[in-house]
Design an enzyme around this catalytic site. Structure first.
Site, PDB file in Angstrom:
ATOM      1  N   ARG A 166       0.818  -1.223   0.000  1.00 19.49           N
ATOM      2  CA  ARG A 166       0.000   0.000   0.000  1.00 19.49           C
ATOM      3  C   ARG A 166       0.850   1.271   0.000  1.00 19.49           C
ATOM      4  O   ARG A 166       0.499   2.248   0.678  1.00 19.49           O
ATOM      5  CB  ARG A 166      -0.958   0.022   1.205  1.00 19.49           C
ATOM      6  CG  ARG A 166      -1.917  -1.106   1.289  1.00 19.49           C
ATOM      7  CD  ARG A 166      -2.891  -1.196   0.126  1.00 19.49           C
ATOM      8  NE  ARG A 166      -3.536  -2.474   0.149  1.00 19.49           N
ATOM      9  CZ  ARG A 166      -3.068  -3.541  -0.508  1.00 19.49           C
ATOM     10  NH1 ARG A 166      -2.002  -3.450  -1.304  1.00 19.49           N
ATOM     11  NH2 ARG A 166      -3.682  -4.693  -0.406  1.00 19.49           N
ATOM     12  N   SER A 210     -10.288  -0.887   4.157  1.00 15.75           N
ATOM     13  CA  SER A 210      -9.485  -1.188   5.357  1.00 15.75           C
ATOM     14  C   SER A 210      -8.936   0.107   5.938  1.00 15.75           C
ATOM     15  O   SER A 210      -8.297   0.887   5.233  1.00 15.75           O
ATOM     16  CB  SER A 210      -8.306  -2.090   5.000  1.00 15.75           C
ATOM     17  OG  SER A 210      -8.787  -3.323   4.552  1.00 15.75           O
ATOM     18  N   GLU A 220      -4.052   2.765   6.899  1.00 11.84           N
ATOM     19  CA  GLU A 220      -3.986   2.654   5.434  1.00 11.84           C
ATOM     20  C   GLU A 220      -4.718   3.864   4.839  1.00 11.84           C
ATOM     21  O   GLU A 220      -4.273   4.463   3.870  1.00 11.84           O
ATOM     22  CB  GLU A 220      -4.661   1.353   4.979  1.00 11.84           C
ATOM     23  CG  GLU A 220      -4.680   1.190   3.478  1.00 11.84           C
ATOM     24  CD  GLU A 220      -5.123  -0.200   3.039  1.00 11.84           C
ATOM     25  OE1 GLU A 220      -4.797  -1.197   3.729  1.00 11.84           O
ATOM     26  OE2 GLU A 220      -5.805  -0.294   2.011  1.00 11.84           O
TER      27      GLU A 220
HETATM   28  C1  LIG Z   1     -15.423  -0.877  -0.046  1.00 10.90           C
HETATM   29  C2  LIG Z   1     -13.957  -0.620  -0.245  1.00 10.90           C
HETATM   30  C3  LIG Z   1     -13.102  -1.678  -0.533  1.00 10.90           C
HETATM   31  C4  LIG Z   1     -11.746  -1.449  -0.743  1.00 10.90           C
HETATM   32  N1  LIG Z   1     -10.937  -2.504  -1.014  1.00 10.90           N
HETATM   33  C5  LIG Z   1      -9.636  -2.306  -1.249  1.00 10.90           C
HETATM   34  C6  LIG Z   1      -8.776  -3.397  -1.586  1.00 10.90           C
HETATM   35  O1  LIG Z   1      -9.187  -4.533  -1.693  1.00 10.90           O
HETATM   36  N2  LIG Z   1      -7.472  -3.148  -1.785  1.00 10.90           N
HETATM   37  C7  LIG Z   1      -6.963  -1.893  -1.699  1.00 10.90           C
HETATM   38  O2  LIG Z   1      -5.756  -1.714  -1.930  1.00 10.90           O
HETATM   39  N3  LIG Z   1      -7.741  -0.841  -1.376  1.00 10.90           N
HETATM   40  C8  LIG Z   1      -9.063  -1.014  -1.152  1.00 10.90           C
HETATM   41  N4  LIG Z   1      -9.853   0.049  -0.837  1.00 10.90           N
HETATM   42  C9  LIG Z   1      -9.270   1.394  -0.663  1.00 10.90           C
HETATM   43  C10 LIG Z   1      -9.254   2.241  -1.937  1.00 10.90           C
HETATM   44  O3  LIG Z   1     -10.290   1.879  -2.820  1.00 10.90           O
HETATM   45  C11 LIG Z   1      -7.906   2.128  -2.660  1.00 10.90           C
HETATM   46  O4  LIG Z   1      -6.845   2.594  -1.849  1.00 10.90           O
HETATM   47  C12 LIG Z   1      -7.882   2.917  -3.960  1.00 10.90           C
HETATM   48  O5  LIG Z   1      -6.682   2.659  -4.621  1.00 10.90           O
HETATM   49  C13 LIG Z   1      -8.029   4.426  -3.746  1.00 10.90           C
HETATM   50  O6  LIG Z   1      -8.352   4.997  -4.996  1.00 10.90           O
HETATM   51  P1  LIG Z   1      -9.069   6.401  -5.095  1.00 10.90           P
HETATM   52  O7  LIG Z   1      -9.087   6.759  -6.533  1.00 10.90           O
HETATM   53  O8  LIG Z   1     -10.365   6.393  -4.418  1.00 10.90           O
HETATM   54  O9  LIG Z   1      -8.014   7.314  -4.339  1.00 10.90           O
HETATM   55  P2  LIG Z   1      -8.325   8.477  -3.279  1.00 10.90           P
HETATM   56  O10 LIG Z   1      -8.942   7.882  -2.062  1.00 10.90           O
HETATM   57  O11 LIG Z   1      -9.026   9.584  -3.935  1.00 10.90           O
HETATM   58  O12 LIG Z   1      -6.832   8.910  -2.920  1.00 10.90           O
HETATM   59  C14 LIG Z   1      -5.987   8.041  -2.181  1.00 10.90           C
HETATM   60  C15 LIG Z   1      -4.591   8.682  -2.113  1.00 10.90           C
HETATM   61  O13 LIG Z   1      -4.022   8.709  -3.409  1.00 10.90           O
HETATM   62  C16 LIG Z   1      -3.738  10.048  -3.803  1.00 10.90           C
HETATM   63  N5  LIG Z   1      -4.061  10.161  -5.223  1.00 10.90           N
HETATM   64  C17 LIG Z   1      -5.265   9.940  -5.821  1.00 10.90           C
HETATM   65  N6  LIG Z   1      -5.173  10.119  -7.147  1.00 10.90           N
HETATM   66  C18 LIG Z   1      -3.893  10.482  -7.384  1.00 10.90           C
HETATM   67  C19 LIG Z   1      -3.172  10.829  -8.559  1.00 10.90           C
HETATM   68  N7  LIG Z   1      -3.762  10.839  -9.757  1.00 10.90           N
HETATM   69  N8  LIG Z   1      -1.865  11.161  -8.453  1.00 10.90           N
HETATM   70  C20 LIG Z   1      -1.239  11.157  -7.251  1.00 10.90           C
HETATM   71  N9  LIG Z   1      -1.867  10.822  -6.106  1.00 10.90           N
HETATM   72  C21 LIG Z   1      -3.170  10.495  -6.171  1.00 10.90           C
HETATM   73  C22 LIG Z   1      -4.644  10.926  -2.932  1.00 10.90           C
HETATM   74  O14 LIG Z   1      -4.139  12.241  -2.790  1.00 10.90           O
HETATM   75  C23 LIG Z   1      -4.634  10.135  -1.632  1.00 10.90           C
HETATM   76  O15 LIG Z   1      -3.456  10.391  -0.908  1.00 10.90           O
HETATM   77  C24 LIG Z   1     -11.225  -0.141  -0.647  1.00 10.90           C
HETATM   78  C25 LIG Z   1     -12.086   0.930  -0.363  1.00 10.90           C
HETATM   79  C26 LIG Z   1     -13.437   0.696  -0.176  1.00 10.90           C
HETATM   80  C27 LIG Z   1     -14.348   1.859   0.095  1.00 10.90           C
END
Ligand SMILES: Cc1cc2nc3c(=O)[nH]c(=O)nc-3n(C[C@H](O)[C@H](O)[C@H](O)COP(=O)(O)OP(=O)(O)OC[C@H]3O[C@@H](n4cnc5c(N)ncnc54)[C@H](O)[C@@H]3O)c2cc1C
Length: 302
Positions: free
Chosen positions: A175, A224, A294
């Site tokens: 992560r 998580s 996380e």
């Molecule tokens: C129901 C549920 C299940 C999930 N299951 C998993 C799983 O199985 N495995 C897992 O790893 N995660 C899981 N997650 C967490 C999450 O979905 C992941 O971490 C995902 O990668 C975040 O993507 P996001 O686009 O929503 O990022 P955001 O939440 O919008 O951002 C996360 C971080 O990344 C940065 N960021 C976003 N976009 C960019 C960019 N373009 N350039 C630079 N930095 C950026 C943001 O500033 C922030 O620090 C889950 C979440 C939920 C709600």
């Protein structure tokens, strides 16, 4: 930059996409909590983003946003500009090479790969974020992670200049991805393996089913909350510390999965943060393990 020029630069962003002032971040996070961002900018596309970057004052904090599925924005909000990458959503498959822009939904990318009989990113079907957030977090599940088939990323600096970075330079781990300070991921390139399309779809279906059984998906949450410590599970430790089901304000440690905090309707970020702190303390006292979040916590307390 003097105040008038700063404001003019920021207002000029409106020609390149959507600009909102004092935008509640509760609307842009899957937990449904979070105070206002001073500025919220959603560029139309990649080119618009490149033109916009130099207009944002260099000293103004920038928060890249995907689907906010791994973000806890505090109730006082964010003093700076949130850059919502949703407008960058081009995807292209060339043989077994995939190019996906940062704002492409991971579930859409998974479906695209499945339709072409390409394996390696099936787990994306179960992660509700965008490619940029997935790369920044090195998202993973079911024994797969972004780093496995990522070849390179294209990042943009504060002046709107792009460069390509090979995966080997990103120090990707559990992560985490080491991006250059202030860099935005604008696109990622993956190499996938050919596999029977029906088999890829079947693997995705099985992953989705498992998810549905184990996670409290009917309530707003951020996945998580804590990383699993080496050799153990955060959920097991929180449950063993007796916190499963604990409620503070409108937030609760899920009865179904103790590493999830759910918003039961009227939670504030302060409620979620208080549960995070309570869980951390209890696990430390009970098991001597320091849990690391996380979920990324940003912004100011109210
Ligand atoms: C129901 C549920 C299940 C999930 N299951 C998993 C799983 O199985 N495995 C897992 O790893 N995660 C899981 N997650 C967490 C999450 O979905 C992941 O971490 C995902 O990668 C975040 O993507 P996001 O686009 O929503 O990022 P955001 O939440 O919008 O951002 C996360 C971080 O990344 C940065 N960021 C976003 N976009 C960019 C960019 N373009 N350039 C630079 N930095 C950026 C943001 O500033 C922030 O620090 C889950 C979440 C939920 C709600």
């Amino acid at each position: 930059m003097i105040a008038g020029a700063r404001r003019q630069g920021l207002e000029a962003l409106a020609m390149l996409g959507k600009v909102l002032r004092d935008e509640p971040m509760a609307r842009h996070t899957t937990l449904g909590v979070g105070g206002p961002a001073d500025w919220f900018f959603q560029p139309r596309d990649r080119d618009a983003l490149a033109r916009a970057m130099p207009l944002i004052p260099a000293d103004m904090p920038r928060l890249p946003l995907g689907r906010g599925s791994n973000l806890l924005v505090l109730d006082g909000g964010f003093r700076g500009v949130v850059i919502d990458m949703a407008g960058l959503n081009v995807t292209r498959l060339t043989g077994n090479e995939l190019y996906a822009e940062a704002g492409a939904r991971m579930s859409r990318v998974a479906s695209l790969c499945a339709a072409q009989g390409l394996s390696g990113l099936e787990f994306l079907a179960t992660v509700p974020g965008n490619i940029g957030g997935g790369v920044a977090m090195n998202a993973g599940a079911f024994g797969q992670e972004i780093a496995d088939c990522l070849q390179r990323v294209e990042v943009m600096d504060g002046e709107g200049r792009c460069m390509a970075l090979e995966r080997s330079s990103l120090a990707m781990g559990y992560r985490c991805t080491r991006l250059p300070e202030g860099a935005l991921v604008v696109a990622a390139c993956f190499r996938l393996q050919a596999m029977d399309a029906a088999k890829v779809r079947q693997r995705m279906r099985a992953m989705r089913e498992q998810r549905g059984k184990r996670q409290p998906l009917s309530w707003p949450n951020c996945g998580s909350v804590f990383k699993n410590p080496p050799g153990d599970y955060a959920a097991r430790l929180i449950e063993a510390a007796g916190l499963k089901g604990m409620r503070i304000g409108g937030a609760r440690i899920s009865e179904r999965h103790a590493n999830f905090i759910v918003n039961e309707g009227d939670a504030t970020a302060a409620d979620v943060l208080a549960l995070i702190e309570r869980a951390r303390e209890a696990v430390w006292r009970q098991a001597g393990v320091r849990l690391e979040t996380e979920v990324r916590i940003v912004g100011e307390k109210r």
